[in-house]
Design a protein around this motif. Structure first.
Motif, PDB file in Angstrom:
ATOM      1  N   PHE A 170       0.981  -0.985  -0.042  1.00 13.63           N
ATOM      2  CA  PHE A 170      -0.138   0.015  -0.145  1.00 13.63           C
ATOM      3  C   PHE A 170       1.290   1.368  -0.315  1.00 13.63           C
ATOM      4  O   PHE A 170       1.511   1.595   0.788  1.00 13.63           O
ATOM      5  N   LEU A 171       0.825   1.868  -1.093  1.00 15.63           N
ATOM      6  CA  LEU A 171       1.734   3.340  -1.088  1.00 15.63           C
ATOM      7  C   LEU A 171       0.692   4.665  -0.880  1.00 15.63           C
ATOM      8  O   LEU A 171      -0.161   4.890  -1.695  1.00 15.63           O
ATOM      9  N   TYR A 172       1.054   5.498  -0.073  1.00 15.39           N
ATOM     10  CA  TYR A 172       0.528   6.723   0.119  1.00 15.39           C
ATOM     11  C   TYR A 172       1.282   7.740   0.831  1.00 15.39           C
ATOM     12  O   TYR A 172       2.576   6.863   1.728  1.00 15.39           O
ATOM     13  N   ARG A 173       1.442   8.889   1.204  1.00 15.94           N
ATOM     14  CA  ARG A 173       1.980   9.658   1.528  1.00 15.94           C
ATOM     15  C   ARG A 173       1.636  10.948   2.422  1.00 15.94           C
ATOM     16  O   ARG A 173       2.523  11.720   3.406  1.00 15.94           O
ATOM     17  N   ARG A 174      -0.067  10.806   2.192  1.00 15.65           N
ATOM     18  CA  ARG A 174      -0.165  12.477   2.682  1.00 15.65           C
ATOM     19  C   ARG A 174      -1.255  11.305   4.374  1.00 15.65           C
ATOM     20  O   ARG A 174      -2.180  10.657   3.330  1.00 15.65           O
ATOM     21  N   PRO A 175      -1.507  12.416   5.241  1.00 19.90           N
ATOM     22  CA  PRO A 175      -2.973  11.936   6.141  1.00 19.90           C
ATOM     23  C   PRO A 175      -3.509  11.667   5.541  1.00 19.90           C
ATOM     24  O   PRO A 175      -4.849  10.786   5.085  1.00 19.90           O
ATOM     25  N   GLN A 176      -3.911  12.880   4.590  1.00 19.80           N
ATOM     26  CA  GLN A 176      -5.632  12.238   3.892  1.00 19.80           C
ATOM     27  C   GLN A 176      -5.891  11.200   3.094  1.00 19.80           C
ATOM     28  O   GLN A 176      -7.014  11.321   2.659  1.00 19.80           O
ATOM     29  N   SER A 177      -5.259  10.829   2.557  1.00 23.28           N
ATOM     30  CA  SER A 177      -4.586   9.596   2.095  1.00 23.28           C
ATOM     31  C   SER A 177      -6.043   7.788   2.677  1.00 23.28           C
ATOM     32  O   SER A 177      -6.285   7.674   2.125  1.00 23.28           O
ATOM     33  N   LEU A 178      -5.216   8.446   4.371  1.00 22.78           N
ATOM     34  CA  LEU A 178      -5.982   8.044   4.946  1.00 22.78           C
ATOM     35  C   LEU A 178      -5.216   5.967   4.581  1.00 22.78           C
ATOM     36  O   LEU A 178      -5.888   4.757   5.309  1.00 22.78           O
ATOM     37  N   GLY A 179      -3.815   6.222   4.162  1.00 24.54           N
ATOM     38  CA  GLY A 179      -3.345   5.365   3.519  1.00 24.54           C
ATOM     39  C   GLY A 179      -3.322   4.252   4.888  1.00 24.54           C
ATOM     40  O   GLY A 179      -3.029   2.922   4.779  1.00 24.54           O
ATOM     41  N   ARG A 180      -3.283   4.809   5.785  1.00 20.27           N
ATOM     42  CA  ARG A 180      -2.487   3.833   7.066  1.00 20.27           C
ATOM     43  C   ARG A 180      -3.523   2.986   7.600  1.00 20.27           C
ATOM     44  O   ARG A 180      -3.485   2.021   7.684  1.00 20.27           O
ATOM     45  N   ASP A 181      -4.980   4.042   7.588  1.00 15.92           N
ATOM     46  CA  ASP A 181      -5.434   3.258   8.157  1.00 15.92           C
ATOM     47  C   ASP A 181      -6.198   1.528   7.342  1.00 15.92           C
ATOM     48  O   ASP A 181      -6.863   1.151   7.063  1.00 15.92           O
ATOM     49  N   LEU A 182      -6.131   1.986   5.793  1.00 13.11           N
ATOM     50  CA  LEU A 182      -6.340   1.096   4.736  1.00 13.11           C
ATOM     51  C   LEU A 182      -5.424  -0.169   4.721  1.00 13.11           C
ATOM     52  O   LEU A 182      -6.058  -1.146   4.856  1.00 13.11           O
ATOM     53  N   LEU A 183      -4.491  -0.017   5.193  1.00 10.10           N
ATOM     54  CA  LEU A 183      -3.239  -1.212   5.574  1.00 10.10           C
ATOM     55  C   LEU A 183      -3.707  -1.959   6.802  1.00 10.10           C
ATOM     56  O   LEU A 183      -3.605  -2.942   6.869  1.00 10.10           O
ATOM     57  N   GLU A 184      -3.944  -0.711   8.332  1.00 10.56           N
ATOM     58  CA  GLU A 184      -4.232  -1.446   9.186  1.00 10.56           C
ATOM     59  C   GLU A 184      -5.416  -2.388   8.913  1.00 10.56           C
ATOM     60  O   GLU A 184      -5.519  -3.444   9.893  1.00 10.56           O
ATOM     61  N   LEU A 185      -6.355  -1.895   8.206  1.00  8.42           N
ATOM     62  CA  LEU A 185      -7.810  -2.998   8.065  1.00  8.42           C
ATOM     63  C   LEU A 185      -7.808  -4.111   7.544  1.00  8.42           C
ATOM     64  O   LEU A 185      -7.700  -4.941   7.618  1.00  8.42           O
ATOM     65  N   ALA A 186      -6.761  -4.187   6.223  1.00 10.44           N
ATOM     66  CA  ALA A 186      -5.813  -4.866   5.665  1.00 10.44           C
ATOM     67  C   ALA A 186      -5.574  -6.395   5.831  1.00 10.44           C
ATOM     68  O   ALA A 186      -5.372  -7.457   6.201  1.00 10.44           O
TER      69      ALA A 186
END
Length: 265
Positions: free
Chosen positions: A174-190
């Motif tokens: 999962f690649l992301y870099r801004r807090p607004q992306s919620l990329g970390r949240d998506l990764l944690e759900l995965a």
């Protein structure tokens, strides 16, 4: 190829109707809150470029396109009823997830394989690839990402298990870099949904202005949840594998959107 008698303004790269349109848009009028992008779905090469000097076996490798992503993306678009924007030409002709005129946009070498048809290009050659392939794709992305109903966008990619001799152990990244992306949240759900998977947090790449286009140019300015998804391509060699990963991401995106919608409401 001798184009010396053609002026830059007269030269056209794509031959109609033999060469396909650079962009395919699925469910263009959808009002689904999710937009999918597949920059490396295709592996077409314009007739004027022949095979870029490569063999059929080389053009079947990951260097030419992202193996399996078209099937995964189409299945997700059908299940969500959402818009999907796909690039039809090989990333070796022009990589539409790279800013034009950067070193990686038209590679001279990829994973130790020289690309003969990309050597010693003229300004006219570079401009034609940008004008006829990148610009229609970029225009489609910017048009659809700006739609007011849109609330999520994801770019679907695949990666080779080994690159430049280095192993890559992740099942999906999962690649992301801004807090607004919620990329970390998506990764944690995965991680909760797929506890046996090896997940990459900004692996096997990191998003950068110099090496990425869709995330910096479209997703981040729109300030909606987004991520560039990288699935290891040995999982996508068979139809069954593509089906399995489309099921996984349908579940992941569905849960994530339900949770996020409940939070913001």
């Amino acid at each position: 190829m001798d184009f010396s008698r053609e002026t830059p303004s007269s030269y056209e790269l794509l031959s109609r109707p033999a060469d396909p349109e650079p962009v395919e848009i699925i469910n263009a009028e959808s009002t689904s809150p999710i937009l999918l992008i597949c920059e490396h779905a295709g592996r077409a090469i314009p007739q004027k470029l022949d095979t870029l000097g490569l063999t059929d076996d080389q053009l079947a490798l990951h260097i030419a396109y992202d193996i399996g992503t078209e099937k995964v993306a189409r299945k997700l678009a059908a299940r969500f009823g959402c818009t999907l924007i796909m690039q039809r030409y090989s990333r070796l002709v022009l990589d539409c997830n790279r800013p034009p005129d950067t070193v990686e946009s038209i590679p001279l070498v990829s994973d130790h394989i020289s690309i003969p048809g990309n050597q010693d290009l003229t300004r006219r050659d570079l401009d034609a690839r940008t004008r006829e392939i990148f610009e229609p794709f970029a225009a489609a992305c910017k048009k659809h990402v700006a739609k007011p109903h849109l609330r999520y966008t994801y770019s679907i990619h695949s990666f080779t298990p080994s690159m430049n001799g280095l192993p890559r152990p992740w099942d999906v990244g999962f690649l992301y870099r801004r807090p607004q992306s919620l990329g970390r949240d998506l990764l944690e759900l995965a991680g909760r949904l797929w506890p046996t998977m090896t997940l990459g947090d900004n692996e096997p790449y990191q998003v950068a202005d110099e090496t990425d286009w869709f995330i910096p140019a479209c997703a981040e300015p729109r300030q909606i949840p987004h991520s560039l998804i990288e699935i290891r391509n040995d999982h996508l060699i068979t139809d069954a594998g593509c089906e399995q990963w489309s099921d996984r991401f349908y579940e992941l995106f569905s849960h994530f959107m339900e949770t996020n919608d409940a939070t913001v409401s």
